[in-house]
Design an enzyme around this catalytic site. Structure first.
Site, PDB file in Angstrom:
ATOM      1  NE  ARG A  98      -4.608  -7.424  -6.415  1.00 13.67           N
ATOM      2  CZ  ARG A  98      -3.880  -6.998  -5.370  1.00 13.67           C
ATOM      3  NH1 ARG A  98      -4.303  -6.028  -4.604  1.00 13.67           N
ATOM      4  NH2 ARG A  98      -2.716  -7.558  -5.123  1.00 13.67           N
TER       5      ARG A  98
ATOM      6  CD  GLN B 114      -9.705   1.433  -5.263  1.00 11.33           C
ATOM      7  OE1 GLN B 114      -9.541   2.538  -5.795  1.00 11.33           O
ATOM      8  NE2 GLN B 114      -9.541   1.245  -3.975  1.00 11.33           N
TER       9      GLN B 114
ATOM     10  CE  LYS C 110     -18.328  -7.221  -6.603  1.00 11.39           C
ATOM     11  NZ  LYS C 110     -19.562  -7.754  -5.996  1.00 11.39           N
ATOM     12  N   GLY C 111     -13.366  -2.532  -4.821  1.00 15.41           N
ATOM     13  CA  GLY C 111     -12.996  -1.328  -4.068  1.00 15.41           C
ATOM     14  C   GLY C 111     -13.539  -1.432  -2.653  1.00 15.41           C
TER      15      GLY C 111
ATOM     16  CE  LYS D 246      -4.188  -1.738   2.070  1.00 18.41           C
ATOM     17  NZ  LYS D 246      -3.878  -3.073   1.546  1.00 18.41           N
TER      18      LYS D 246
ATOM     19  CG  ASP E 195      -2.533  -3.613  -2.107  1.00 19.70           C
ATOM     20  OD1 ASP E 195      -2.541  -4.438  -3.039  1.00 19.70           O
ATOM     21  OD2 ASP E 195      -2.481  -3.934  -0.912  1.00 19.70           O
TER      22      ASP E 195
ATOM     23  NE  ARG F 286      -9.581  -1.987   3.753  1.00 16.21           N
ATOM     24  CZ  ARG F 286      -8.516  -1.476   4.371  1.00 16.21           C
ATOM     25  NH1 ARG F 286      -8.623  -0.358   5.052  1.00 16.21           N
ATOM     26  NH2 ARG F 286      -7.350  -2.059   4.293  1.00 16.21           N
ATOM     27  NE  ARG F 287     -11.874  -7.732   3.095  1.00 13.43           N
ATOM     28  CZ  ARG F 287     -11.100  -6.739   2.657  1.00 13.43           C
ATOM     29  NH1 ARG F 287      -9.855  -6.681   3.009  1.00 13.43           N
ATOM     30  NH2 ARG F 287     -11.593  -5.810   1.851  1.00 13.43           N
TER      31      ARG F 287
END
Ligand code: FDA
Length: 286
Positions: free
Chosen positions: A162, A141, A165-166, A73, A112, A264-265
């Site tokens: 890659r 994204q 969706k974002g 990142k 990322d 986020r997950r």
């Protein structure tokens, strides 16, 4: 809860997870957790961690042919340090060091995507590094309104892109916010990338998008694209796709700074919030 989505805290944990996934016929990208670094020493430390990780992976024979790569990142390695130009320079320098080490060991790095304020800088960093290290990957994204144009521009020979969706909450001026609009944008970007001569990396757990990818993949040369999924999410589907002969790469986060990633997950999977609540309750009252 954490160990379902995060491989552990140390390099040894990350390498162990990579070995297990490789044994199961899966490719891997490793992410050292942490983002939004506002401290220069920390940014240097994160870059150093990636270098040590790559050396350990190579010593274990995991980096050959890019079987295990790393994802970085930009804000973890300094994008937000100082003024915007300074931040971009710092992040590019650090990701450049990681890309150089990765290339020397037979593998690569994917840059990322974070929130939309970082998109231009992150894509510039990946583009500039690609000139020297052609395998460096970019992330798009589908939620962002700009992405269909980005996908068309990046659907070129030699690129590794890659598509996800974002994962960030974005303003409606920048992004589609309705799930169906995001899915439709994803399908358009997917088609643009799969129609092009680059190497698309299709990152989703969504059964419909996976089915569309598999169908579009039939008219591409074998091994010219890959599926990507997150560690701990739909492992049966990862195994099923790999058994069809498809390239499947698992994104494996590790490190102590797991809070933002986990949130986020969980936000994407409200059913998990019940699990989280139960895991926080004292055992006796479960
Ligand atoms: P979505 O969340 O809509 O889920 C679709 C379906 O997948 C669900 O209906 C369910 O069937 C299944 N599913 C999803 N989550 C599940 C779970 N926990 N358990 C079981 N089934 C589940 N984002 C970003 O902004 N920048 C980045 O760089 C990356 N990088 C990245 C790499 C890789 C390899 C992946 C897979 C994803 C990312 N992402 C990302 C995250 C991405 O943007 C997105 O937030 C998540 O992948 C969730 O989106 P889905 O496409 O899975 O669809």
């Amino acid at each position: 809860m954490v160990s379902r989505y995060v491989a552990g805290e140390t390099i040894a944990d990350a390498v162990r997870a990579a070995h297990e996934l490789r044994k199961a016929g899966l490719l891997v990208t490793l992410d050292y957790l942490g983002e939004d670094t506002t401290d220069a020493t920390r940014a240097v430390g994160v870059a150093g961690e990636y270098i040590s990780l790559l050396e350990k992976l190579a010593a274990d024979g995991l980096t050959a042919d890019g079987a295990v790569e790393v994802s970085v990142k930009p804000t973890a390695v300094g994008l937000l340090l100082g003024d915007p130009e300074q931040g971009e320079r710092t992040a590019r320098e650090h990701i450049g060091q990681i890309a150089a080490k990765a290339a020397s060991l037979g593998t690569t790095v994917t840059v990322d995507a974070e929130d939309h304020r970082t998109t231009d800088a992150s894509q510039r960093i990946a583009r500039e590094l690609r000139a020297q290290y052609p395998q460096v990957g970019t992330v798009l994204q589908a939620a962002l309104r700009r992405t269909e144009a980005d996908a068309r521009a990046l659907a070129a020979a030699g690129t590794r892109v890659r598509l996800c969706k974002g994962a960030y909450n974005e303003p409606v001026s920048e992004a589609f916010t309705d799930r169906h609009d995001i899915d439709k944008s994803y399908a358009r970007c997917l088609r643009a990338l799969m129609d092009g001569p680059g190497y698309p990396m299709i990152a989703t757990h969504d059964p419909r998008l996976i089915a569309i990818t598999a169908a579009l993949g039939l008219s591409r040369p074998a091994g010219s694209f890959e599926f990507q999924m997150l560690y701990g999410i739909r492992p049966d589907e990862q195994a099923r796709l790999a058994a069809t002969g498809a390239h499947v790469r698992v994104y494996v986060p590790y490190g102590g700074d797991w809070y933002g990633y986990l949130v986020r997950r969980l936000a994407e999977r409200p059913a998990s919030l019940g699990l989280l609540a139960r895991s926080l309750l004292p055992r006796v009252s479960r």
